[in-house]
Design a protein around this motif. Structure first.
Motif, short mmCIF file in Angstrom:
data_model
loop_
_atom_site.label_atom_id
_atom_site.label_comp_id
_atom_site.label_asym_id
_atom_site.label_seq_id
_atom_site.Cartn_x
_atom_site.Cartn_y
_atom_site.Cartn_z
N GLN A 164 -13.62 -1.86 2.92
CA GLN A 164 -12.68 -1.46 1.46
C GLN A 164 -12.99 -1.10 0.62
O GLN A 164 -14.30 -1.42 -0.20
CB GLN A 164 -12.17 -3.42 1.29
CG GLN A 164 -13.09 -4.19 1.23
CD GLN A 164 -12.88 -5.27 1.01
OE1 GLN A 164 -11.72 -6.15 1.37
NE2 GLN A 164 -13.68 -6.58 0.53
N TYR A 165 -12.07 -1.54 -0.47
CA TYR A 165 -11.91 -0.95 -1.94
C TYR A 165 -11.26 -1.41 -2.54
O TYR A 165 -10.28 -1.53 -2.76
CB TYR A 165 -12.29 0.70 -2.07
CG TYR A 165 -11.06 2.02 -1.82
CD1 TYR A 165 -10.68 2.62 -3.45
CD2 TYR A 165 -11.01 1.86 -1.00
CE1 TYR A 165 -9.78 2.64 -3.39
CE2 TYR A 165 -9.86 2.51 -0.35
CZ TYR A 165 -9.07 3.02 -1.99
OH TYR A 165 -7.94 3.38 -1.79
N GLN A 166 -11.56 -1.08 -4.10
CA GLN A 166 -10.86 -1.50 -5.13
C GLN A 166 -10.89 -1.14 -6.51
O GLN A 166 -12.33 -0.93 -7.15
CB GLN A 166 -10.43 -3.15 -5.85
CG GLN A 166 -11.35 -4.18 -6.16
CD GLN A 166 -11.72 -5.70 -6.21
OE1 GLN A 166 -11.20 -6.29 -5.28
NE2 GLN A 166 -11.85 -6.12 -8.00
N TRP A 167 -9.63 -0.42 -7.31
CA TRP A 167 -9.80 -0.13 -9.33
C TRP A 167 -10.50 -1.21 -9.81
O TRP A 167 -10.00 -2.97 -10.14
CB TRP A 167 -8.62 0.48 -9.59
CG TRP A 167 -8.31 2.02 -8.73
CD1 TRP A 167 -7.11 1.44 -7.36
CD2 TRP A 167 -8.58 2.47 -9.03
NE1 TRP A 167 -6.85 3.01 -7.05
CE2 TRP A 167 -8.11 3.59 -8.39
CE3 TRP A 167 -9.11 3.39 -9.80
CZ2 TRP A 167 -7.97 4.95 -7.94
CZ3 TRP A 167 -9.77 4.95 -10.01
CH2 TRP A 167 -8.73 5.90 -9.36
N ILE A 168 -11.21 -1.13 -10.19
CA ILE A 168 -12.22 -2.00 -11.79
C ILE A 168 -12.04 -1.16 -13.23
O ILE A 168 -11.90 0.11 -13.63
CB ILE A 168 -13.38 -2.73 -10.91
CG1 ILE A 168 -14.18 -1.43 -10.87
CG2 ILE A 168 -13.40 -3.29 -9.76
CD1 ILE A 168 -15.82 -1.09 -10.64
N PRO A 209 -3.93 1.93 -8.88
CA PRO A 209 -4.56 1.01 -9.75
C PRO A 209 -3.16 0.30 -11.08
O PRO A 209 -2.87 1.02 -11.24
CB PRO A 209 -5.48 1.52 -10.52
CG PRO A 209 -4.89 4.00 -10.61
CD PRO A 209 -4.03 3.42 -9.19
N ASN A 210 -3.39 -1.09 -10.58
CA ASN A 210 -2.16 -1.55 -11.62
C ASN A 210 -1.10 -0.78 -11.55
O ASN A 210 -0.51 -1.55 -12.45
CB ASN A 210 -2.96 -1.60 -12.58
CG ASN A 210 -4.42 -2.55 -12.79
OD1 ASN A 210 -4.65 -3.40 -12.36
ND2 ASN A 210 -5.40 -1.64 -13.43
N ILE A 217 -14.00 2.76 -9.18
CA ILE A 217 -13.93 1.94 -7.85
C ILE A 217 -14.50 1.46 -7.37
O ILE A 217 -16.21 1.73 -7.09
CB ILE A 217 -12.95 2.93 -6.86
CG1 ILE A 217 -11.77 3.81 -6.91
CG2 ILE A 217 -13.22 2.21 -5.62
CD1 ILE A 217 -11.56 4.71 -6.59
N ASN A 252 1.00 -0.93 -0.11
CA ASN A 252 -0.16 -0.35 0.19
C ASN A 252 0.69 1.40 0.15
O ASN A 252 0.33 1.80 0.19
CB ASN A 252 -1.18 0.10 0.70
CG ASN A 252 -2.36 -1.22 1.04
OD1 ASN A 252 -2.51 -1.17 -0.40
ND2 ASN A 252 -1.60 -1.36 2.63
N PHE A 254 -3.38 3.58 -3.06
CA PHE A 254 -3.53 2.55 -3.96
C PHE A 254 -2.66 3.12 -5.79
O PHE A 254 -3.60 4.37 -5.78
CB PHE A 254 -4.70 2.01 -3.84
CG PHE A 254 -4.98 0.51 -2.95
CD1 PHE A 254 -4.44 -0.38 -1.82
CD2 PHE A 254 -5.91 1.67 -1.93
CE1 PHE A 254 -4.48 -0.92 -1.68
CE2 PHE A 254 -6.06 1.03 -0.28
CZ PHE A 254 -5.83 -0.69 -0.45
N ASN A 312 -9.14 0.99 -14.21
CA ASN A 312 -9.01 2.21 -13.74
C ASN A 312 -9.86 3.58 -13.63
O ASN A 312 -9.89 4.65 -13.35
CB ASN A 312 -7.33 2.78 -13.97
CG ASN A 312 -6.79 1.38 -13.55
OD1 ASN A 312 -6.78 0.55 -13.28
ND2 ASN A 312 -5.21 2.02 -14.80
#
Length: 146
Positions: free
Chosen positions: A101-105, A42-43, A111, A7, A40, A108
């Protein structure tokens, strides 16, 4: 250093400085100190050069206020998801809701957020934040036991 290296943020981070190629400070993420739990990119570990070249934003879990009134802004305070440009400019709070929590999708561009429902773990609530429109589309609740 106890921080999670994936992170990129060590424990007790209060701000981030942005530097030019000559190491001159060009900006900082917060106007005044706060608490940054993680960041974060992304990728960032992708082998796809085209995908890496499309990265335009950073995302963070940030607390700007002493929400527990103990006199300090630290990891014990409420942190929210923020996004910024790569240079730290245009810092934007994604939602007022607590996020687990979260994540890039979607290359990018969005989120995926998993909202924090407190002690209620039976039902999961999600939202999708679009970077371009700066809007959240909340999805229906999901019960993982159904």
């Amino acid at each position: 250093m106890e921080g999670d290296l994936l992170n990129l943020i060590p424990d007790n981070t209060v701000n981030l400085l942005f530097l030019d190629k000559d190491f001159n400070i060009t900006g900082k993420i917060l106007d005044k100190g706060g608490s940054i739990l993680n960041m974060f990119i992304p990728n960032r570990l992708s082998d796809d050069e085209n995908l890496i070249s499309q990265i335009n934003n950073l995302s963070f879990f940030i607390a700007k206020e002493d929400t527990n009134n103990d006199g300090w802004i630290n990891r014990k305070d409420q942190h929210y998801v923020y996004v910024s440009d790569l240079d730290g400019k245009n810092l934007t709070r994604v939602t007022d809701r607590k996020v687990k929590q979260y994540q890039w999708i979607n290359n990018n561009k969005e989120i995926l957020l998993t909202f924090d429902n407190g002690d209620e773990t039976e039902t999961l609530e999600y939202g999708i934040y679009n970077i371009e429109t700066k809007k959240i589309k909340e999805t229906k609740s999901l019960n993982p036991r159904e």
